[in-house]
Design an enzyme around this catalytic site. Structure first.
Site, PDB file in Angstrom:
ATOM      1  N   ASN A 109       0.799  -1.231   0.000  1.00  0.00           N
ATOM      2  CA  ASN A 109       0.000   0.000   0.000  1.00  0.00           C
ATOM      3  C   ASN A 109       0.828   1.276   0.000  1.00  0.00           C
ATOM      4  O   ASN A 109       0.640   2.156  -0.830  1.00  0.00           O
ATOM      5  CB  ASN A 109      -0.868   0.028   1.272  1.00  0.00           C
ATOM      6  CG  ASN A 109      -2.138  -0.751   1.080  1.00  0.00           C
ATOM      7  OD1 ASN A 109      -2.810  -0.574   0.071  1.00  0.00           O
ATOM      8  ND2 ASN A 109      -2.458  -1.601   2.023  1.00  0.00           N
ATOM      9  N   ASP A 120       0.209  -9.761   3.103  1.00  0.00           N
ATOM     10  CA  ASP A 120      -1.034  -9.379   3.796  1.00  0.00           C
ATOM     11  C   ASP A 120      -2.261  -9.439   2.899  1.00  0.00           C
ATOM     12  O   ASP A 120      -3.391  -9.392   3.392  1.00  0.00           O
ATOM     13  CB  ASP A 120      -0.888  -7.973   4.378  1.00  0.00           C
ATOM     14  CG  ASP A 120       0.161  -7.928   5.471  1.00  0.00           C
ATOM     15  OD1 ASP A 120       0.353  -8.947   6.147  1.00  0.00           O
ATOM     16  OD2 ASP A 120       0.804  -6.869   5.651  1.00  0.00           O
ATOM     17  N   TYR A 164       8.894 -15.439  10.611  1.00  0.00           N
ATOM     18  CA  TYR A 164       9.460 -15.266   9.265  1.00  0.00           C
ATOM     19  C   TYR A 164       9.457 -16.550   8.437  1.00  0.00           C
ATOM     20  O   TYR A 164       9.515 -16.480   7.203  1.00  0.00           O
ATOM     21  CB  TYR A 164      10.894 -14.757   9.355  1.00  0.00           C
ATOM     22  CG  TYR A 164      11.037 -13.279   9.638  1.00  0.00           C
ATOM     23  CD1 TYR A 164       9.949 -12.414   9.556  1.00  0.00           C
ATOM     24  CD2 TYR A 164      12.262 -12.730   9.976  1.00  0.00           C
ATOM     25  CE1 TYR A 164      10.096 -11.057   9.806  1.00  0.00           C
ATOM     26  CE2 TYR A 164      12.413 -11.368  10.229  1.00  0.00           C
ATOM     27  CZ  TYR A 164      11.323 -10.540  10.140  1.00  0.00           C
ATOM     28  OH  TYR A 164      11.478  -9.199  10.383  1.00  0.00           O
ATOM     29  N   GLN A 209       7.138 -18.430   7.754  1.00  0.00           N
ATOM     30  CA  GLN A 209       5.951 -18.518   6.911  1.00  0.00           C
ATOM     31  C   GLN A 209       6.059 -17.683   5.649  1.00  0.00           C
ATOM     32  O   GLN A 209       5.500 -18.034   4.623  1.00  0.00           O
ATOM     33  CB  GLN A 209       4.685 -18.170   7.697  1.00  0.00           C
ATOM     34  CG  GLN A 209       4.485 -16.723   8.085  1.00  0.00           C
ATOM     35  CD  GLN A 209       3.488 -16.538   9.221  1.00  0.00           C
ATOM     36  OE1 GLN A 209       2.290 -16.561   9.039  1.00  0.00           O
ATOM     37  NE2 GLN A 209       4.005 -16.359  10.427  1.00  0.00           N
TER      38      GLN A 209
END
Lengths: 418, 418
Positions: free
Chosen positions: A110, A140, A293, A295
């Site tokens: 973003n 995310d 981390y 993952q």
């Protein structure tokens, strides 16, 4: 074509952000355009710390497709608004001018889309034309417009596979040992990754039996009752909890525990806190895991769909840039669920920047503890397939480390004052 | 051949214990011998809760080779000595007699080897001849005689790959974010798994920069100095810590922290404790991971060598049993390092039982924070290769769930009083 293309990675890295980098460099090379990379993201661009990717072999660049982490370094650094720190933007354009940067590809989430959008406006005003393209990336999965975000599919797959595997372990031991297993996953603001864990099981008795979403206020009594009912029915219980789960007052659960009951808050981890809650109230033996981390870097079990998305947005990003499409981002458009089909389209950066795509209500089961069929239809294609990295004689994946040869500086040093 | 073979899994399960189960059943089928499996290990044998594996298809049994967890259930339950609880042994033999169990294969670690050894002696005395064979299994790699233990190679590979991947992530972010990453691994008594983490890096500047072994008393000042030096030299630092690390007084570090400094002890986890120590003393931003069961169930990244070992000991176990070799265990004998060669031999259970193979001093670097070349020569072949499970259309590994059809009970109920 004349001029150089600058590529920068931004924010938390993923298992597949380098697949986008690979696509950017391979595509630019086809068009005979040299790619410079900013060392450690936008910080390197401001400091004029640039890397000459033309010094890397074709095979090294190809290996980026299967190498996790950020090959040139990334950073957590948000440019202020032009009004607040115009000097920073001017410095960037100075660097662009000094190194004949005609195209700038910013690979991030973003904030990066917002920054890219601002830079896309300022170049002309400062007398140096630069075409700016955002390249999406974030575990995310919260970028607007795009159907999903490169990086998410792989963390989703890692999470679902890990829950499945660990639960087979728990099931084997439950008769005489661990009865409750709690796994904490990333997602401070939205439950996308927690939802992906739901893919591990299809029926009510399959793990995960309980998912705790940041979107659903934590109800201690309801949670404990559900754990108890699950252990009594199934024999054991797997809980997946998002790091972002909050209480009814909206405070992160990991921050509200008292020392006596929950331990030192700074140690973090909502998984141990919940495990302890279960132990104190229900007496069950527990285990908990917090992969952190692991993952988001687990390229060895990355989703093939995700790798393909990451490559496609990098490739399209270069094509848009070279075609002069300023202030756009290649986004993933889903054109079918079964079979899963997708294509890439250009979206205006302004539409992506500063929006946050939240987990739809329709994806969370009415009881608040699991996912719906709609969620499954959306999520499943994103974790499909593997594209395992080649394995070396040492038993490790063959990940590449680039030479990252520095480009000679041409400008005076610059101190970043934030 | 006449009679049935009983197979039981024992203790913590692994990513490959079912590969041994697969070999046991496939080999027995070749010899036309029916395999019964104890539900939840020796507890099921005592309760006469037996599973008829002849009800499973050949493809279901074949799929055990790539399915983690314990397909029939396991347990943590140690039979007392014959003097202390002779009734338990008599009950076992009653069950064996009632179901015509002529061969018993017990798949576990140290304790199981001891139990198997005792049972191997008692059968004849109680008038029911049974040939007992131990089948090795433990992620702890602490069994005597055998060169290594099935289950260890896969957790070793998971650990090395995870450290490598997460460290690429940390390296990318270190300029502006996380500088110290701490990963906690299993191994309460010996540093075998911690040592395996050392395979992730080959030079001093590669991760892991610091390994904390249970064999080396924790030296806080030395540790902090090393973290600081690493961050200043490399830019970041990866620490791997064994759950079994102790202070100079021999107490587990995870149990000695005061509440104020280290949080509630019951929450467990030495990784968050160390991360907090680093933060308070050096001020570095940290992340920590605790994969727990994920490390020992991660069949998706299992070592091919390990899978082959696990299958080989199951197969040899049946062959020894049918040949009437009582009170033995098939062990792995290493016959060469480069190229790696191994074979299976029968070892007397009495030689394996109640010994613990510790990590050799020669495997720990003199400074106490890393592994030696000797360790590398031993460990590397054990993590070599992959044998990935087939992947489904849902993006998940295709793990099998057996029907586990119960054998009709013939005896009165039996209460286990421990």
């Amino acid at each position: 074509m004349q001029g150089n293309l600058l590529y920068a990675q931004s924010g938390g890295v993923t298992a597949v952000i380098n697949a986008s980098a690979c696509a950017v460099i391979e595509t630019a090379r086809k068009h005979k355009v040299r790619v410079l990379a900013a060392r450690n993201g936008i910080i390197g661009a401001l400091r004029e710390e640039l890397i000459d990717t033309s010094k890397e072999s074709a095979s090294a660049i190809a290996a980026l497709r299967h190498t996790p982490g950020g090959a040139f370094g990334s950073c957590r650094f948000k440019l202020k608004s032009i009004e607040q720190n115009r000097a920073q933007y001017e410095r960037l354009i100075d660097v662009f001018r000094a190194h004949d940067i005609r195209w700038f590809l910013y690979n991030g989430g973003n904030d990066s889309a917002d920054t890219a959008n601002k830079i896309s406006q300022i170049g002309k005003a400062l007398g140096h034309d630069v075409t700016v393209v955002g390249v999406p990336k974030t575990v995310d999965n919260d970028l607007a417009v795009t159907d999903c975000c490169p990086g998410f599919g792989s963390v989703a797959k890692y999470t679902a596979v890990s829950v499945l595997e660990a639960s087979l372990d728990v099931a084997s031991m439950a008769e005489s040992s661990t009865k409750v297993f709690v796994m904490e996953v990333m997602g401070r603001h939205a439950g996308w990754i927690a939802a992906a864990a739901g893919l591990a099981g299809k029926s009510a008795d399959e793990a995960p039996h309980i998912i705790l979403f940041p979107e659903i206020p934590f109800d201690e009594a309801g949670f404990l009752a559900r754990v108890k009912a699950t252990v009594e029915r199934v024999g054991w219980c797997t809980v997946v909890v998002s790091e972002g789960v909050r209480n009814k007052e909206g405070r992160f659960l990991s921050e509200v525990g008292t020392r006596d009951a929950f331990g030192h808050a700074q140690l973090g981890g909502v998984a141990p806190l919940l495990a302890d809650l279960v132990k104190r109230n229900l007496g069950y033996k527990y285990h908990w895991a917090l992969p952190d981390y692991l993952q988001r870097s687990a390229r060895h079990i990355a989703s093939k769909t995700d790798v393909e998305h990451a490559y496609a947005v990098g490739k399209a990003g270069v094509e848009y840039a070279l075609a002069g499409k300023n202030a756009v981002m290649p986004v993933i458009v889903r054109t079918g669920d079964a079979p899963y089909r997708w294509k890439i389209e250009a979206a205006p950066l302004g539409k992506v920047a500063n929006h946050e795509k939240t987990l739809p209500k329709s994806f969370i089961r009415r009881d608040g503890y699991g996912i719906t069929e709609a969620a499954r239809r959306y999520l499943e294609p994103l974790i499909r397939g593997e594209e395992a990295p080649p394995s070396g004689k040492d038993g490790l994946p063959k990940y590449v480390r680039l030479k990252n040869v520095a480009v000679k500086k041409k400008l005076p040093a610059y101190a970043i004052d934030g």
